[in-house]
Design a protein around this motif. Structure first.
Motif, short mmCIF file in Angstrom:
data_model
loop_
_atom_site.label_atom_id
_atom_site.label_comp_id
_atom_site.label_asym_id
_atom_site.label_seq_id
_atom_site.Cartn_x
_atom_site.Cartn_y
_atom_site.Cartn_z
N THR A 57 30.98 50.17 36.36
CA THR A 57 30.93 50.41 37.92
C THR A 57 31.32 49.01 38.46
OG1 THR A 57 28.55 49.34 38.48
CG2 THR A 57 28.72 51.77 37.79
N GLU A 58 31.63 48.83 39.77
CA GLU A 58 32.13 47.54 40.30
C GLU A 58 31.07 46.60 40.29
OE1 GLU A 58 30.85 49.82 44.06
OE2 GLU A 58 32.25 50.28 42.64
N LYS A 59 29.71 46.78 40.00
CA LYS A 59 28.85 46.15 39.75
C LYS A 59 28.67 44.99 38.64
CE LYS A 59 25.30 48.28 42.66
NZ LYS A 59 25.64 49.63 42.90
N GLU A 60 29.57 45.59 37.56
CA GLU A 60 29.89 44.59 36.46
C GLU A 60 30.76 43.69 36.59
OE1 GLU A 60 26.90 47.46 35.44
OE2 GLU A 60 28.78 48.25 36.03
N PHE A 61 31.26 43.67 37.62
CA PHE A 61 32.20 42.40 37.94
C PHE A 61 31.70 41.35 38.66
CE2 PHE A 61 35.82 41.62 41.31
CZ PHE A 61 36.46 40.49 40.38
N VAL A 62 31.58 40.34 37.92
CA VAL A 62 30.69 39.00 38.47
C VAL A 62 31.81 37.78 38.78
CG1 VAL A 62 29.09 37.41 38.12
CG2 VAL A 62 28.84 39.53 37.23
N PHE A 63 31.90 37.65 40.29
CA PHE A 63 32.91 36.71 40.63
C PHE A 63 32.15 36.13 41.91
CE2 PHE A 63 33.21 40.27 43.04
CZ PHE A 63 33.88 40.17 44.41
N TYR A 64 33.20 35.32 42.78
CA TYR A 64 32.68 34.56 43.90
C TYR A 64 31.86 35.63 45.17
CZ TYR A 64 37.21 35.82 45.99
OH TYR A 64 38.09 36.46 46.32
N GLY A 65 32.28 36.81 45.07
CA GLY A 65 31.74 37.78 46.05
C GLY A 65 30.59 38.62 45.52
N ASN A 66 30.28 38.56 44.24
CA ASN A 66 29.02 39.11 43.29
C ASN A 66 28.78 38.06 42.43
OD1 ASN A 66 27.22 40.85 42.41
ND2 ASN A 66 28.76 41.80 41.25
N LEU A 67 27.79 37.28 42.73
CA LEU A 67 27.65 35.97 41.87
C LEU A 67 26.54 36.56 40.69
CD1 LEU A 67 27.09 33.38 44.63
CD2 LEU A 67 29.02 33.39 42.90
N GLY A 176 48.34 36.02 30.28
CA GLY A 176 48.50 36.30 31.39
C GLY A 176 48.78 37.43 32.11
N PHE A 177 48.59 37.59 33.27
CA PHE A 177 49.14 38.92 34.15
C PHE A 177 49.84 38.50 35.46
CE2 PHE A 177 45.79 40.51 31.49
CZ PHE A 177 45.72 41.82 31.86
N GLN A 178 50.75 39.17 35.96
CA GLN A 178 51.21 38.92 37.36
C GLN A 178 50.32 39.96 38.09
OE1 GLN A 178 55.55 38.75 37.70
NE2 GLN A 178 55.59 38.72 35.61
N GLY A 179 50.29 39.40 39.43
CA GLY A 179 49.38 40.49 40.48
C GLY A 179 48.20 39.77 40.55
N GLY A 180 47.76 38.80 40.08
CA GLY A 180 46.51 38.27 40.42
C GLY A 180 45.23 38.90 40.06
N LEU A 181 44.02 38.95 41.08
CA LEU A 181 43.09 39.45 40.96
C LEU A 181 43.05 40.98 40.79
CD1 LEU A 181 39.95 38.95 40.17
CD2 LEU A 181 39.55 38.85 42.81
N ALA A 182 44.01 41.60 41.71
CA ALA A 182 44.09 42.88 41.89
C ALA A 182 44.51 43.47 40.45
CB ALA A 182 45.05 43.23 43.03
N ALA A 183 45.56 43.02 39.88
CA ALA A 183 45.87 43.34 38.61
C ALA A 183 44.89 43.50 37.33
CB ALA A 183 47.19 42.54 38.00
N LEU A 184 43.98 42.28 37.60
CA LEU A 184 43.01 42.30 36.46
C LEU A 184 42.05 43.57 36.70
CD1 LEU A 184 42.23 38.61 36.17
CD2 LEU A 184 43.03 40.05 34.17
N CYS A 185 41.57 43.58 38.21
CA CYS A 185 40.71 44.73 38.47
C CYS A 185 41.11 45.94 38.03
CB CYS A 185 40.31 44.59 39.95
SG CYS A 185 39.42 43.27 40.24
N GLY A 186 42.63 46.33 38.23
CA GLY A 186 43.00 47.63 37.67
C GLY A 186 42.95 47.56 36.12
N HIS A 187 43.17 46.57 35.51
CA HIS A 187 43.27 46.65 33.92
C HIS A 187 41.91 47.06 33.58
CE1 HIS A 187 44.18 45.19 29.99
NE2 HIS A 187 43.32 44.51 29.99
N TYR A 188 40.56 46.74 34.48
CA TYR A 188 39.43 46.56 33.83
C TYR A 188 38.92 47.62 34.42
CZ TYR A 188 39.68 42.30 31.16
OH TYR A 188 39.89 41.50 30.24
N GLY A 189 39.48 48.70 35.24
CA GLY A 189 39.00 49.78 35.78
C GLY A 189 38.18 49.66 37.20
N ILE A 190 38.64 48.60 37.70
CA ILE A 190 37.85 48.61 39.16
C ILE A 190 38.90 49.07 39.99
CG2 ILE A 190 36.77 46.94 40.56
CD1 ILE A 190 35.24 46.01 38.52
N ASP A 191 38.30 49.71 41.22
CA ASP A 191 39.32 49.98 42.39
C ASP A 191 39.27 48.82 43.42
OD1 ASP A 191 40.98 51.79 43.44
OD2 ASP A 191 39.10 52.76 44.64
N VAL A 192 40.26 48.40 43.59
CA VAL A 192 40.46 47.42 44.76
C VAL A 192 41.10 48.13 45.82
CG1 VAL A 192 41.36 45.12 45.12
CG2 VAL A 192 40.68 45.70 42.73
N ALA A 193 39.98 47.92 47.09
CA ALA A 193 40.58 48.48 48.33
C ALA A 193 41.79 47.75 48.89
CB ALA A 193 39.49 48.44 49.23
#
Length: 193
Positions: A57-67, A176-193
């Motif tokens: 789920t998106e709760k398994e993504f720990v970052f500055y917005g979900n510490l 490395g990835f292009q597309g910043g955080l959105a590209a990483l989130c997509g890679h790991y199955g997180i839907d970025v609004a």
């Protein structure tokens, strides 16, 4: 002496350090000496991944917005907006004993905040590293210096912890990835609004 890893190298973490439970993952970097007209804000994050290689789920993504993860296994120590000074720029604390059993890997990433608007990429960053410290003894166990392999990328998967036959290992990835955080989130199955 820490083990200095090169890209693609895998090393045992808990097998050679029995009883290892609390580790600190430190990530650091320097910005090359030039002025892009905007400050660099690099952000470390952790993705807790199941067998599928995705976050359940998106709760398994720990970052500055979900510490902090609900299990208290992964805790981000806060956003460093400038990356100035020596040592770790951002730190993530891990309690290996609390990582949920459905989580097989924890991937550590660094992204450049607002990279498109600021026209920034990892070609402008140097001395990037990840290190793993035993929090009980304060001994650095593993260090991986990324080198200067990047040019246009705006996100990097630095490395990951992964389960192997009941033990934890570390893999120095450095991809490395292009597309910043959105590209990483997509890679790991997180839907970025």
């Amino acid at each position: 002496m820490p083990i200095n890893l090169s890209k693609g190298q895998k090393v045992d973490l808990t097998k050679g350090n029995p009883g290892l439970k609390n580790i600190m993952v430190g990530l650091g970097w320097d910005v090359n000496a030039f002025d892009s007209g905007a400050a660099f804000d690099l952000d470390a994050a952790a993705f807790l991944l199941s067998d599928s290689g995705k976050c359940p789920t998106e709760k398994e993504f720990v970052f500055y917005g979900n510490l902090e993860h609900a299990s208290e296994s992964v805790k981000h120590m806060g956003d460093n907006l400038t990356g100035e000074g020596d040592g770790d720029d951002e730190q993530i604390q891990i309690d290996l004993s609390k990582i949920p059993s459905n989580i097989q890997r924890v991937a550590f990433t660094v992204t450049i905040y607002d990279s498109e608007v600021r026209r920034q990429n990892f070609g402008q960053v140097s001395n990037a590293f990840i290190r793993i410290v035993d929090e009980t003894t304060n001994v650095e166990l593993i260090r991986y210096d990324l080198g200067e392999d990047f040019s246009i990328e705006t996100a990097i998967v630095v490395g990951e912890l992964y389960r192997n036959n009941g033990e934890w290992k570390f893999n120095a990835i450095g991809s490395g990835f292009q597309g910043g955080l959105a590209a990483l989130c997509g890679h790991y199955g997180i839907d970025v609004a």
